[in-house]
Design an enzyme around this catalytic site. Sequence first.
Site, PDB file in Angstrom:
ATOM      1  N   GLU A   1      -2.162  -7.158   7.814  1.00 31.66           N
ATOM      2  CA  GLU A   1      -0.722  -7.097   8.361  1.00 31.66           C
ATOM      3  C   GLU A   1      -0.913  -7.574   9.657  1.00 31.66           C
ATOM      4  O   GLU A   1      -1.678  -7.872  10.488  1.00 31.66           O
ATOM      5  CB  GLU A   1      -0.493  -5.530   8.473  1.00 31.66           C
ATOM      6  CG  GLU A   1       1.114  -5.205   9.225  1.00 31.66           C
ATOM      7  CD  GLU A   1       2.029  -5.740   8.368  1.00 31.66           C
ATOM      8  OE1 GLU A   1       2.165  -7.009   8.487  1.00 31.66           O
ATOM      9  OE2 GLU A   1       2.720  -5.066   7.748  1.00 31.66           O
TER      10      GLU A   1
ATOM     11  N   HIS B   1       0.852  -1.247   0.012  1.00 34.32           N
ATOM     12  CA  HIS B   1       0.051  -0.026  -0.016  1.00 34.32           C
ATOM     13  C   HIS B   1       0.968   1.231  -0.084  1.00 34.32           C
ATOM     14  O   HIS B   1       1.905   1.226   0.379  1.00 34.32           O
ATOM     15  CB  HIS B   1      -0.857  -0.019   1.257  1.00 34.32           C
ATOM     16  CG  HIS B   1      -0.341   0.033   2.304  1.00 34.32           C
ATOM     17  ND1 HIS B   1       0.370   1.135   2.942  1.00 34.32           N
ATOM     18  CD2 HIS B   1       0.183  -0.833   3.312  1.00 34.32           C
ATOM     19  CE1 HIS B   1       1.230   0.831   4.144  1.00 34.32           C
ATOM     20  NE2 HIS B   1       0.950  -0.313   4.388  1.00 34.32           N
TER      21      HIS B   1
END
Length: 392
Positions: free
Chosen positions: A273, A197
């Site tokens: 994550e 990202h």
Amino acid sequence: MREFIVEADGGSRGNPGPAGYGSVVIDATTGETLREVAEYIGVATNNVAEYKGLVAGLKAAHELDPAASVHVRMDSKLVVEQMSGRWKIKHPDMKPLAAEAARVFPSSQVTYEWIPREKNKHADRLANEAMDAGKRGEQWSASDSTAELDAMTAPTGTAGTAGADVRAAGNVAAQAPPVGWGAADLGAPATFVLLRHGETALTPQKRFSGSGGSDPSLSDVGREQAERAAAAFAARGTIQAIVSSPLKRCQETAQAVAARLGLDVRIEDGLRETDFGAWEGLTFGEVRERQPEELNAWLASPKAAPPGGESFAAVARRVSAARDRLVAEYAGRTVLLVTHVTPIKTLVRLALGAPPESLFRMELSAASVSAVAYYGDGNASVRLLNDTSHLR
């Protein structure tokens, strides 16, 4: 009723010779490893070691929940057929062990399945760890075990026939030929283009930002990075599907690409994550000052987790499970996975067969691109790592 999978194996280096067993209890619903057991048993045959592994695995499952249903998976055809009642037990060493195994759970709660050796890697590695410990004059320790992580990358099992030294020296070369040499014969791979990202406000400060924190949005810089990545993918024209972590920064990055390509974004929770627990929002230096012992333990072992957080071993389990689902679904296609540092490094590490400590030896910039191809024979090929050319 809870459902467990018990995978068990045993080996003897000599048959009879120095022997050991390994067993693992797995939650059948989540795939989570609940218990590992292993032991060096001295001089014994393969069959004795395999039966002892079965008994130990069943007892471990019984300790967790005596009312559970248990599905036993072993690569010993002899043990599976005998315990299923299809083959007679004639050997005097086998009879008491089979009887002991049968007493752990009522027969109505246990089923048996034979699996090929390559599907029994976790228990195989536990057995080899136990035999290696016995060779050193030590007891096997669960806290020191790397069997689960090793099993994710190893090409095949070896406990029942050869020692760990033989496996390390020759088995990888024998079972996993270089992808580049024979890829044309394997068909089109599932290719995962891995996009980290774009930046958030926490990224330039190098603060822990996982799945247990504030879930920040992209910053202005991060949105610009996402647009540049989107333009690059549109120019290449190779992406056929987009899959994203559920966290906001990934979804925003994925949507920027999807808008350019006219594709939908699928959410995959396994790509989130690491949960960094009490360290969320802190810098490495701040954690070093506040919790030095916990940080040292985390750096030393993939099984250690930040207080209230998630270990890299746990992340590897869910990332590999997500990888397997996506490889099966997107065979022969090129898919963009928009995710985070740890999942990307984990996918690269597993593809290379690298040890867990390699996670600390890779650099991944915000909005960088990496790529791994997965072939039909189980091989993987890392094709790109940390490419940022589209951001210049």
